[in-house]
Design a protein around this motif. Structure first.
Motif, PDB file in Angstrom:
ATOM      1  N   ALA A 127      37.436  29.576  39.486  1.00 19.66           N
ATOM      2  CA  ALA A 127      37.105  30.973  39.178  1.00 19.66           C
ATOM      3  C   ALA A 127      37.078  31.721  40.500  1.00 19.66           C
ATOM      4  N   TYR A 128      37.884  32.759  40.604  1.00 17.90           N
ATOM      5  CA  TYR A 128      38.018  33.431  41.899  1.00 17.90           C
ATOM      6  C   TYR A 128      37.847  34.935  41.731  1.00 17.90           C
ATOM      7  N   TRP A 129      37.333  35.573  42.789  1.00 20.27           N
ATOM      8  CA  TRP A 129      37.187  37.027  42.830  1.00 20.27           C
ATOM      9  C   TRP A 129      38.556  37.640  43.138  1.00 20.27           C
ATOM     10  N   VAL A 130      39.014  38.519  42.273  1.00 22.83           N
ATOM     11  CA  VAL A 130      40.388  39.006  42.360  1.00 22.83           C
ATOM     12  C   VAL A 130      40.598  39.953  43.543  1.00 22.83           C
ATOM     13  N   LYS A 131      39.601  40.764  43.886  1.00 22.88           N
ATOM     14  CA  LYS A 131      39.792  41.818  44.879  1.00 22.88           C
ATOM     15  C   LYS A 131      40.329  41.281  46.213  1.00 22.88           C
ATOM     16  N   GLU A 132      39.934  40.066  46.616  1.00 16.30           N
ATOM     17  CA  GLU A 132      40.397  39.515  47.885  1.00 16.30           C
ATOM     18  C   GLU A 132      41.405  38.385  47.694  1.00 16.30           C
ATOM     19  N   ASP A 133      41.939  38.271  46.474  1.00 10.84           N
ATOM     20  CA  ASP A 133      42.903  37.219  46.166  1.00 10.84           C
ATOM     21  C   ASP A 133      44.331  37.752  46.294  1.00 10.84           C
ATOM     22  N   ARG A 134      45.274  36.841  46.349  1.00 12.98           N
ATOM     23  CA  ARG A 134      46.684  37.257  46.411  1.00 12.98           C
ATOM     24  C   ARG A 134      47.135  37.975  45.148  1.00 12.98           C
ATOM     25  N   LEU A 135      46.343  37.856  44.068  1.00 13.99           N
ATOM     26  CA  LEU A 135      46.673  38.566  42.830  1.00 13.99           C
ATOM     27  C   LEU A 135      46.381  40.066  42.931  1.00 13.99           C
ATOM     28  N   ALA A 136      45.514  40.472  43.846  1.00 12.28           N
ATOM     29  CA  ALA A 136      45.028  41.849  43.907  1.00 12.28           C
ATOM     30  C   ALA A 136      46.130  42.904  43.891  1.00 12.28           C
ATOM     31  N   PRO A 137      47.219  42.737  44.640  1.00 14.20           N
ATOM     32  CA  PRO A 137      48.243  43.803  44.632  1.00 14.20           C
ATOM     33  C   PRO A 137      48.951  43.983  43.289  1.00 14.20           C
ATOM     34  N   PHE A 138      48.785  43.022  42.388  1.00 12.65           N
ATOM     35  CA  PHE A 138      49.537  43.054  41.134  1.00 12.65           C
ATOM     36  C   PHE A 138      48.703  43.541  39.936  1.00 12.65           C
ATOM     37  N   CYS A 139      47.440  43.903  40.175  1.00 12.00           N
ATOM     38  CA  CYS A 139      46.608  44.371  39.063  1.00 12.00           C
ATOM     39  C   CYS A 139      45.569  45.355  39.575  1.00 12.00           C
ATOM     40  N   ASP A 140      44.999  46.083  38.661  1.00 17.30           N
ATOM     41  CA  ASP A 140      43.993  47.094  39.003  1.00 17.30           C
ATOM     42  C   ASP A 140      42.602  46.489  38.806  1.00 17.30           C
TER      43      ASP A 140
END
Length: 365
Positions: free
Chosen positions: A258-271
């Motif tokens: 379970a990871y925090w999205v804001k600082e993850d590599r996923l962040a640029p792809f979602c709001d």
């Protein structure tokens, strides 16, 4: 049409002829244990450390349950915290019955009832002759953490911000250790739990799972135990990722991140919001496959993530686009496929599950 309701039909059993205690219980902060005693004839008794506090009876009409006090003075109830009612509510909300609301009339003061609402046990209260009528909705019950969380939640950590890879996000709280979530599954006769990873204890099992052909084809991390020890150590040192084992009756069957999205590599792809999270899933023990178990543990995983931080509004998944099975699983549990996008290492589907959808329409039942 109203009719008498014993708890036994709710539990998919014949009417009890002798008293018995529910499998649901709650330990108060002072160590005392709250339990529900199921009595013959449809009545129930609330106990705290073995001492009965109130005798109640229930009636239902379709999805609504009405509970009234049969015996027990007001002083006996008001001396206890309102959390003593949580195991009783679990008897209705946590079993495969379609109960949406519980309304309970008690000989309590308005001040006690208001405090019970403020503590999240009930949604609302109305004064009546000789007491108060209180109501609890199913969606509200499932958002109360007391019965399920076994570790201090992330919610109490003071908010302050930092930067990671040019992304501004809240500083994350220290990670818990040990069992963090536990839930009884009466319809499966199992207990599901989540516990944190201990590298020394869990390395052998993690290494074996990662080298399974079906896992390696998705995770692409088949390797030796030294490499996996380094991987788990890096995950432990990373404040934005929490590693967990999912267990049935204490036996690990799956690995979750379970990871925090804001600082993850996923962040640029979602709001993503400041407290939104993503999940990664690996099922290593095929003995625990099957649709009933899958629905139970997947909904429980979502439940833990939403309970741990009430400000989490969306849980994201980013399975590989050709992993149609997992995309479908998330959609069946309330997730929405938002788009397709390209990671450096895969083409993925972005799936999001909102807090409102989860608790109002699904929940961990």
């Amino acid at each position: 049409m109203d009719q008498s309701l014993t708890l036994a039909p709710v539990r998919e059993a014949s009417a009890a002829t002798e008293s018995e205690f529910s499998s649901f219980s709650h330990t108060l902060p002072d160590g005392r244990v709250c339990r529900v005693q199921i009595l013959a004839g449809g009545s129930v008794a609330l106990h705290v450390d073995g001492e009965p506090q109130a005798l109640l009876t229930a009636r239902f009409d379709a999805t609504h349950v009405s509970i009234e006090s049969l015996a027990g003075d007001a002083d006996s109830i008001t001396r206890q915290p309102p959390e003593i009612f949580l195991p009783l509510f679990a008897e209705y909300f946590a079993r495969p019955a379609h109960v949406s609301t519980i309304e309970i009339t008690l000989p309590v003061s308005h001040a006690w009832a208001v405090e019970a609402v403020r503590r999240g046990i009930f949604d609302e209260c109305v004064e009546t002759t000789g007491g108060c009528r209180l109501r609890c909705r199913r969606a509200s019950f499932w958002q109360h953490p007391a019965l399920w969380l076994r570790a201090v939640s992330s919610a109490g950590f003071a908010q302050r911000f930092t930067l990671t890879n040019h992304h501004r996000h809240p500083v994350r709280p220290p990670k818990p250790c040990g069992v963090v979530y536990e839930r009884q599954l009466p319809h499966l006769d199992l207990t599901f739990s989540l516990r944190t990873i201990d590298v020394e204890r869990d390395l052998e099992l993690f290494n074996r799972w990662m080298n399974l052909p079906n896992v390696a084809s998705v995770w692409d991390q088949a390797d030796d135990s030294i490499t996996h020890a380094r991987f788990l150590a890096d995950q432990e040192a990373d404040p934005h990722t929490q590693t967990l084992f999912g267990c049935f009756n204490g036996e690990p069957f799956a690995y979750f991140e379970a990871y925090w999205v804001k600082e993850d590599r996923l962040a640029p792809f979602c709001d993503a919001g400041d407290y939104d999270r993503g999940i990664h899933i690996l099922v290593g023990n095929r003995r625990h496959q099957g649709p009933a178990k899958l629905e139970a543990w997947l909904r429980s995983l979502f439940h833990y993530v939403f309970l741990d931080e009430p400000r989490t509004r969306v849980i994201y998944g980013e399975p590989r686009i050709d992993n149609a099975r997992w995309i479908a699983y998330m959609q069946e549990q309330g997730g929405m496929k938002l788009k397709e996008f390209d990671f450096p290492h895969k083409r993925a589907a972005l799936v999001g599950l909102s807090r409102e959808t989860y608790f109002e329409e699904f929940g961990p039942r």
